[in-house]
Design an enzyme around this catalytic site. Structure first.
Site, PDB file in Angstrom:
ATOM      1  N   HIS A   1       0.834  -1.201   0.000  1.00  0.00           N
ATOM      2  CA  HIS A   1       0.000   0.000   0.000  1.00  0.00           C
ATOM      3  C   HIS A   1       0.876   1.262   0.000  1.00  0.00           C
ATOM      4  O   HIS A   1       0.454   2.310  -0.461  1.00  0.00           O
ATOM      5  CB  HIS A   1      -0.907   0.037   1.238  1.00  0.00           C
ATOM      6  CG  HIS A   1      -1.980  -1.001   1.233  1.00  0.00           C
ATOM      7  ND1 HIS A   1      -1.753  -2.295   1.649  1.00  0.00           N
ATOM      8  CD2 HIS A   1      -3.285  -0.942   0.868  1.00  0.00           C
ATOM      9  CE1 HIS A   1      -2.877  -2.990   1.545  1.00  0.00           C
ATOM     10  NE2 HIS A   1      -3.816  -2.186   1.067  1.00  0.00           N
TER      11      HIS A   1
ATOM     12  N   ASP B   1      -4.317  -7.013  -7.806  1.00  0.00           N
ATOM     13  CA  ASP B   1      -4.567  -6.301  -6.562  1.00  0.00           C
ATOM     14  C   ASP B   1      -4.891  -4.853  -6.937  1.00  0.00           C
ATOM     15  O   ASP B   1      -4.744  -4.450  -8.104  1.00  0.00           O
ATOM     16  CB  ASP B   1      -3.354  -6.391  -5.647  1.00  0.00           C
ATOM     17  CG  ASP B   1      -3.708  -6.265  -4.163  1.00  0.00           C
ATOM     18  OD1 ASP B   1      -4.832  -5.792  -3.861  1.00  0.00           O
ATOM     19  OD2 ASP B   1      -2.884  -6.636  -3.314  1.00  0.00           O
TER      20      ASP B   1
END
Length: 381
Positions: free
Chosen positions: A225, A295
């Site tokens: 992230h 993702d």
């Protein structure tokens, strides 16, 4: 009427009719391409009801997107409700989304258990232990946890769960896996056994499992992230074993490819955008012909190096079938049209062969059919 004039008129009529036929065929081709590309897009959105979610309803209607992903929290507005308030509210929201969609949608969520649970007891949903805690108990309890999860997901219309995690707990301090108890075990065989049990439990209720994060995130030293984790020195082939064991077996599943960097697998590209990883390793070496999902392409592991448009094209070129954009770390109400435009131009420019699009579309439609989402034949729209 003189013969010359008559011939000219006839020629013009034939030419006009021919042009009209070509235009119609071209339009039909464009509609088909638009549908196929739309089905390859899954996005997050703002709104807990039909009125508030008007942007995604517009995108579903205009672009025939294949799926959406629900979130509890809005990353940019911590105090705001994103998509989840209660069971009844989620049911109504999902019904509104499905009602406007010509092709039934994948309604996805991250409901692993433990800290990664979008549906919480405060919303009226039963809690589920983390994978790590389940891995310390008899496997029957993991199957039961999968059943409970599948039951309440089905109740509210969710049909895809990006769980269970197949990451092996190589590094217990990994900030995105081990440290927050997302892995069943440090033993690949145990991971495969428990993940399969959880997936089978959900499968009893028709929930499509999402095995993640290929080729293995459990040895990472950082969080994708926040940047691109380099697993070159920490990753090992044993992290592929759960995938080798479970891919192609029941229940129905997709594979999510993680954002990682491994110099020996691909020195130039993150794993999620890598042809050697997605096609050569996952498709060919592991013989997987099911649906592959990226993702979230808004993670900084990707956005630090690529625009969303560029990442989406690279992901499809690599072999992924669905490009996932959470639209949460950054919110863009025009994200769907941008994705559609970039992928369409890539096809027209020859950067993505039309056959590559057809392959993904066929896999997506097969999964929708096999999971019971498709009743009528809508594949030729």
């Amino acid at each position: 009427m003189p013969k010359i004039i008559a011939c000219c008129v006839l020629f013009l009529m034939i030419a006009t009719q021919s042009f009209a036929v070509q235009a119609t065929e071209s339009l039909a081709s464009e509609v088909s391409l638009k549908t196929m590309i739309g089905q390859m897009i899954m996005v997050g959105f703002r709104g807990e009801g039909a009125t508030a979610a008007r942007v995604i309803l517009r995108d579903i209607k205009q672009h025939q997107i294949g799926g959406v992903i629900l979130f509890e929290k809005d990353y940019l507005r911590p105090q705001a409700v994103r998509n989840i308030i209660s069971k009844a509210q989620v049911c109504d929201l999902v019904d509104a989304l499905q009602d406007i969609s010509t092709i039934p949608l994948f309604i996805a969520i991250d409901q692993e258990g433990g800290l990664v649970s979008r549906f919480k007891p405060t919303h009226g949903f039963a809690g589920t232990p983390s994978a790590q805690k389940l891995g310390e108990k008899p496997v029957s309890e993991t199957f039961a946890a999968g059943e409970r999860t599948g039951a309440y997901l089905k109740d509210v219309g969710v049909n895809m769960d990006f769980a269970p995690v197949l990451d092996v707990n190589v590094n217990p301090e990994s900030p995105v896996i081990g440290a927050i108890q997302r892995s069943f075990s440090s033993d690949p065989a145990t991971v495969a056994k428990y993940a399969h049990a959880f997936a089978q439990g959900m499968g009893r209720y028709g929930i499509i499992s999402g095995y993640k994060h290929f080729p293995g995130h459990g040895s990472s030293l950082s969080d994708s992230h926040k940047g691109l984790p380099d697993v070159t020195k920490t990753w090992s082939k044993k992290e592929l074993l759960p995938y080798a064991e479970l891919l192609g077996t029941e229940p129905l599943h997709v594979v999510m490819v993680g954002h990682l960097y491994h110099r020996k697998l691909d020195a130039d590209t993150p794993t999620s955008l890598s042809y050697p990883v997605v096609t050569k390793m996952l498709r060919e070496k592991l013989n997987y012909d099911g649906v592959i999902v990226t993702d979230d392409l808004q993670m900084r592991a990707i956005t630090n190096q690529y625009s969303i448009d560029e990442a989406a094209v690279k992901a499809v070129q690599a072999g992924s079938d669905i490009v996932l954009v959470g639209n949460n770390m950054k919110y863009d109400p025009k994200i769907v049209s941008k994705l559609v435009t970039s992928l369409t131009w890539a096809v027209h420019n020859g950067d993505i062969p039309i056959e590559r699009i057809r392959q993904s579309y066929d896999r997506i439609m097969k999964l929708k059919h096999d999971s019971g989402l498709l009743v009528d034949d809508v594949s030729n729209q």
